[in-house]
Scaffold this motif. Structure first.
Motif, PDB file in Angstrom:
ATOM      1  N   THR A   1      47.540  38.388  42.859  1.00  0.00           N
ATOM      2  CA  THR A   1      46.530  37.937  41.896  1.00  0.00           C
ATOM      3  C   THR A   1      47.080  37.955  40.478  1.00  0.00           C
ATOM      4  O   THR A   1      48.134  38.538  40.210  1.00  0.00           O
ATOM      5  CB  THR A   1      45.283  38.842  41.950  1.00  0.00           C
ATOM      6  OG1 THR A   1      45.629  40.147  41.465  1.00  0.00           O
ATOM      7  CG2 THR A   1      44.743  38.950  43.362  1.00  0.00           C
TER       8      THR A   1
ATOM      9  N   SER B   1      45.523  37.817  36.122  1.00  0.00           N
ATOM     10  CA  SER B   1      44.385  37.815  35.205  1.00  0.00           C
ATOM     11  C   SER B   1      44.568  36.784  34.107  1.00  0.00           C
ATOM     12  O   SER B   1      43.986  36.890  33.039  1.00  0.00           O
ATOM     13  CB  SER B   1      44.211  39.206  34.586  1.00  0.00           C
ATOM     14  OG  SER B   1      45.346  39.522  33.795  1.00  0.00           O
TER      15      SER B   1
ATOM     16  N   SER C   1      43.480  33.865  33.515  1.00  0.00           N
ATOM     17  CA  SER C   1      42.267  33.214  32.998  1.00  0.00           C
ATOM     18  C   SER C   1      41.081  33.746  33.780  1.00  0.00           C
ATOM     19  O   SER C   1      41.238  34.402  34.814  1.00  0.00           O
ATOM     20  CB  SER C   1      42.360  31.694  33.172  1.00  0.00           C
ATOM     21  OG  SER C   1      42.251  31.356  34.546  1.00  0.00           O
ATOM     22  N   GLU C   2      39.895  33.430  33.305  1.00  0.00           N
ATOM     23  CA  GLU C   2      38.697  33.852  34.031  1.00  0.00           C
ATOM     24  C   GLU C   2      38.659  33.213  35.415  1.00  0.00           C
ATOM     25  O   GLU C   2      38.221  33.825  36.385  1.00  0.00           O
ATOM     26  CB  GLU C   2      37.433  33.514  33.250  1.00  0.00           C
ATOM     27  CG  GLU C   2      36.156  33.951  33.954  1.00  0.00           C
ATOM     28  CD  GLU C   2      36.142  35.409  34.415  1.00  0.00           C
ATOM     29  OE1 GLU C   2      35.647  35.669  35.541  1.00  0.00           O
ATOM     30  OE2 GLU C   2      36.622  36.292  33.683  1.00  0.00           O
ATOM     31  N   LYS C   3      39.153  31.989  35.548  1.00  0.00           N
ATOM     32  CA  LYS C   3      39.187  31.337  36.858  1.00  0.00           C
ATOM     33  C   LYS C   3      40.077  32.105  37.827  1.00  0.00           C
ATOM     34  O   LYS C   3      39.724  32.313  38.985  1.00  0.00           O
ATOM     35  CB  LYS C   3      39.672  29.896  36.756  1.00  0.00           C
ATOM     36  CG  LYS C   3      39.703  29.205  38.121  1.00  0.00           C
ATOM     37  CD  LYS C   3      40.337  27.845  38.072  1.00  0.00           C
ATOM     38  CE  LYS C   3      40.405  27.174  39.418  1.00  0.00           C
ATOM     39  NZ  LYS C   3      40.625  27.977  40.583  1.00  0.00           N
ATOM     40  N   HIS C   4      41.243  32.550  37.365  1.00  0.00           N
ATOM     41  CA  HIS C   4      42.137  33.329  38.218  1.00  0.00           C
ATOM     42  C   HIS C   4      41.483  34.647  38.643  1.00  0.00           C
ATOM     43  O   HIS C   4      41.580  35.053  39.803  1.00  0.00           O
ATOM     44  CB  HIS C   4      43.456  33.621  37.493  1.00  0.00           C
ATOM     45  CG  HIS C   4      44.298  32.420  37.298  1.00  0.00           C
ATOM     46  ND1 HIS C   4      44.319  31.733  36.107  1.00  0.00           N
ATOM     47  CD2 HIS C   4      45.149  31.780  38.120  1.00  0.00           C
ATOM     48  CE1 HIS C   4      45.152  30.715  36.214  1.00  0.00           C
ATOM     49  NE2 HIS C   4      45.666  30.714  37.435  1.00  0.00           N
ATOM     50  N   ARG C   5      40.820  35.309  37.708  1.00  0.00           N
ATOM     51  CA  ARG C   5      40.135  36.563  38.037  1.00  0.00           C
ATOM     52  C   ARG C   5      38.990  36.306  39.012  1.00  0.00           C
ATOM     53  O   ARG C   5      38.788  37.070  39.957  1.00  0.00           O
ATOM     54  CB  ARG C   5      39.650  37.251  36.767  1.00  0.00           C
ATOM     55  CG  ARG C   5      40.803  37.779  35.904  1.00  0.00           C
ATOM     56  CD  ARG C   5      40.328  38.592  34.716  1.00  0.00           C
ATOM     57  NE  ARG C   5      39.545  37.830  33.764  1.00  0.00           N
ATOM     58  CZ  ARG C   5      40.052  37.094  32.775  1.00  0.00           C
ATOM     59  NH1 ARG C   5      41.363  37.028  32.610  1.00  0.00           N
ATOM     60  NH2 ARG C   5      39.266  36.439  31.952  1.00  0.00           N
ATOM     61  N   ALA C   6      38.259  35.216  38.809  1.00  0.00           N
ATOM     62  CA  ALA C   6      37.154  34.874  39.712  1.00  0.00           C
ATOM     63  C   ALA C   6      37.670  34.571  41.118  1.00  0.00           C
ATOM     64  O   ALA C   6      37.050  34.973  42.114  1.00  0.00           O
ATOM     65  CB  ALA C   6      36.366  33.693  39.155  1.00  0.00           C
ATOM     66  N   ASP C   7      38.796  33.856  41.216  1.00  0.00           N
ATOM     67  CA  ASP C   7      39.396  33.582  42.524  1.00  0.00           C
ATOM     68  C   ASP C   7      39.729  34.887  43.245  1.00  0.00           C
ATOM     69  O   ASP C   7      39.443  35.054  44.440  1.00  0.00           O
ATOM     70  CB  ASP C   7      40.674  32.750  42.382  1.00  0.00           C
ATOM     71  CG  ASP C   7      40.431  31.310  41.995  1.00  0.00           C
ATOM     72  OD1 ASP C   7      39.276  30.842  42.066  1.00  0.00           O
ATOM     73  OD2 ASP C   7      41.413  30.638  41.610  1.00  0.00           O
TER      74      ASP C   7
ATOM     75  N   ARG D   1      38.449  37.918  42.716  1.00  0.00           N
ATOM     76  CA  ARG D   1      37.222  38.629  43.087  1.00  0.00           C
ATOM     77  C   ARG D   1      36.561  37.992  44.300  1.00  0.00           C
ATOM     78  O   ARG D   1      36.019  38.687  45.167  1.00  0.00           O
ATOM     79  CB  ARG D   1      36.251  38.671  41.906  1.00  0.00           C
ATOM     80  CG  ARG D   1      36.660  39.662  40.821  1.00  0.00           C
ATOM     81  CD  ARG D   1      35.563  39.849  39.789  1.00  0.00           C
ATOM     82  NE  ARG D   1      35.306  38.657  39.015  1.00  0.00           N
ATOM     83  CZ  ARG D   1      35.878  38.377  37.838  1.00  0.00           C
ATOM     84  NH1 ARG D   1      36.733  39.233  37.302  1.00  0.00           N
ATOM     85  NH2 ARG D   1      35.588  37.266  37.194  1.00  0.00           N
TER      86      ARG D   1
ATOM     87  N   TRP E   1      44.985  43.925  33.992  1.00  0.00           N
ATOM     88  CA  TRP E   1      43.531  44.002  34.139  1.00  0.00           C
ATOM     89  C   TRP E   1      43.156  45.231  34.953  1.00  0.00           C
ATOM     90  O   TRP E   1      43.933  45.738  35.750  1.00  0.00           O
ATOM     91  CB  TRP E   1      42.944  42.729  34.684  1.00  0.00           C
ATOM     92  CG  TRP E   1      43.443  42.202  36.007  1.00  0.00           C
ATOM     93  CD1 TRP E   1      44.727  42.177  36.473  1.00  0.00           C
ATOM     94  CD2 TRP E   1      42.667  41.597  37.015  1.00  0.00           C
ATOM     95  NE1 TRP E   1      44.784  41.589  37.697  1.00  0.00           N
ATOM     96  CE2 TRP E   1      43.529  41.216  38.063  1.00  0.00           C
ATOM     97  CE3 TRP E   1      41.313  41.306  37.148  1.00  0.00           C
ATOM     98  CZ2 TRP E   1      43.088  40.587  39.215  1.00  0.00           C
ATOM     99  CZ3 TRP E   1      40.882  40.676  38.295  1.00  0.00           C
ATOM    100  CH2 TRP E   1      41.760  40.326  39.303  1.00  0.00           C
TER     101      TRP E   1
ATOM    102  N   ASP F   1      37.635  45.447  37.294  1.00  0.00           N
ATOM    103  CA  ASP F   1      37.428  44.006  37.128  1.00  0.00           C
ATOM    104  C   ASP F   1      37.623  43.257  38.440  1.00  0.00           C
ATOM    105  O   ASP F   1      37.041  42.194  38.650  1.00  0.00           O
ATOM    106  CB  ASP F   1      38.387  43.430  36.087  1.00  0.00           C
ATOM    107  CG  ASP F   1      38.087  43.910  34.682  1.00  0.00           C
ATOM    108  OD1 ASP F   1      36.935  44.337  34.429  1.00  0.00           O
ATOM    109  OD2 ASP F   1      38.992  43.868  33.842  1.00  0.00           O
TER     110      ASP F   1
END
Length: 127
Positions: free
Chosen positions: A24, A26, A28-34, A36, A61, A65
């Protein structure tokens, strides 16, 4: 690279048929959302016997998170190193993961699989 102590290492050392490592980032928010999304869906139970999924993150991160909890997780490895482990250095992160696994866990899994956080893996097909 991890020091080799804690719940995740205890779980890894139990011996498995297939160990899947989800790399994984961190960036971008998209990468973090993926990440999660994977953590809360196909990386969790139910899965075939002998197949284990471990999320791999860097120090950029917080564990909370990813997992939603500040508690130590038994399915998240944190890569450490004196190199940039950010998104643009995915090949370096992959190399560090493979090197760490080869040096410390070669006998803990019969097969090793690395996937990225934007990948869906049908765990039942690995059975």
């Amino acid at each position: 690279v991890p020091a080799g102590q804690g719940k995740v290492f205890d779980r890894l050392r139990q011996g498995h048929e297939v160990c899947v490592f989800v790399l994984t980032t961190s960036a971008s928010e998209k990468h973090r959302a993926d990440a999660r999304a994977i953590y809360s869906t196909w990386a969790k139970q139910p899965r075939p016997a002998g197949v284990e999924v471990f999320m791999v993150k860097d120090n950029s991160w917080a564990l909370e998170d990813l997992t939603g909890s500040p508690e130590e997780a038994d399915d998240v490895l944190t890569l450490r190193g004196n190199v940039d482990l950010g998104f643009l250095y995915n090949s370096v992160r992959s190399f560090l993961l493979w090197r760490y696994l080869a040096e410390n866990h070669v006998s803990d899994c019969r097969w090793f699989v690395k996937v990225d956080a934007d990948t869906f893996l049908n765990l039942w097909a690995l059975e």
